[in-house]
Design an enzyme around this catalytic site. Structure first.
Site, PDB file in Angstrom:
ATOM      1  CG  HIS A  67      -1.851   1.040   1.404  1.00  0.00           C
ATOM      2  ND1 HIS A  67      -3.072   1.144   1.106  1.00  0.00           N
ATOM      3  CD2 HIS A  67      -1.543   2.571   1.841  1.00  0.00           C
ATOM      4  CE1 HIS A  67      -3.575   2.306   1.382  1.00  0.00           C
ATOM      5  NE2 HIS A  67      -2.617   3.091   1.872  1.00  0.00           N
ATOM      6  CD  GLU A  68       1.766   3.576   3.499  1.00  0.00           C
ATOM      7  OE1 GLU A  68       2.106   4.762   3.233  1.00  0.00           O
ATOM      8  OE2 GLU A  68       0.627   3.208   4.264  1.00  0.00           O
ATOM      9  CG  HIS A  71       0.439   6.303  -0.889  1.00  0.00           C
ATOM     10  ND1 HIS A  71      -0.690   6.885  -1.228  1.00  0.00           N
ATOM     11  CD2 HIS A  71      -0.037   5.455   0.296  1.00  0.00           C
ATOM     12  CE1 HIS A  71      -1.577   6.578  -0.413  1.00  0.00           C
ATOM     13  NE2 HIS A  71      -1.311   5.821   0.393  1.00  0.00           N
TER      14      HIS A  71
END
Length: 156
Positions: A67-68, A71
């Protein structure tokens, strides 16, 4: 897991899943309480909550890393890197990352609430704090409220 192992794990997942290198710093941040991780726009560093690994296990932690990294890579490419952006949602689905971090601890339970009832319509009210019954009235019929005392109620 220590900081060096975390850094290597993030670099490995970045190359294996995204086919792009992770060239910044990944650290554990024990001050994080409600989130699994953070991406910093200015420095491009990643912070991770160590409780996610301890409580939820390695599989969930890898989902947070993905998820990170979504980003991270989208921001560096100049694409939509925020949660609401379609680029982010699409990439997150492709790499099988977590949309939300599961709850790390159970929700707080309010043990005792003040119980009131209306004299006219018998409507029941529960409040965390005690209220002034001479000042407040029933919201349905404007009748007077009567304090019944404290009651133990489990709230989820």
């Amino acid at each position: 897991m220590d900081q060096i192992t975390l850094q290597k794990l993030v670099e490995t997942i970045s190359m294996r899943v995204f086919s792009k290198p992770f060239e910044h710093q990944a650290i554990f941040n024990p001050r994080l309480k409600t989130t699994g991780g953070r991406y910093f726009l200015k420095t491009h560093h990643l912070d991770f909550n160590p409780l996610v690994l301890e409580v939820l296990g390695m599989e969930t932690f890898e989902g947070v890393i993905r998820h990170e990294l979504c980003h991270y890579h989208l921001h560096l490419e100049g694409k939509g890197h925020r949660h609401k952006d379609q680029d982010f949602k699409q990439l997150l689905k492709e790499v099988d990352g977590l949309r939300y971090t599961p709850a790390l601890k159970e929700r707080k339970q309010v043990n005792e609430l003040w119980k009131y009832h209306c004299k006219n319509c018998l409507q029941i009210y529960y409040r965390k704090r005690r209220i002034n019954t001479t000042r407040y009235v029933c919201s349905k019929c404007r009748g007077t409220l009567v304090l019944d005392g404290k009651e133990n109620i489990a709230i989820e």
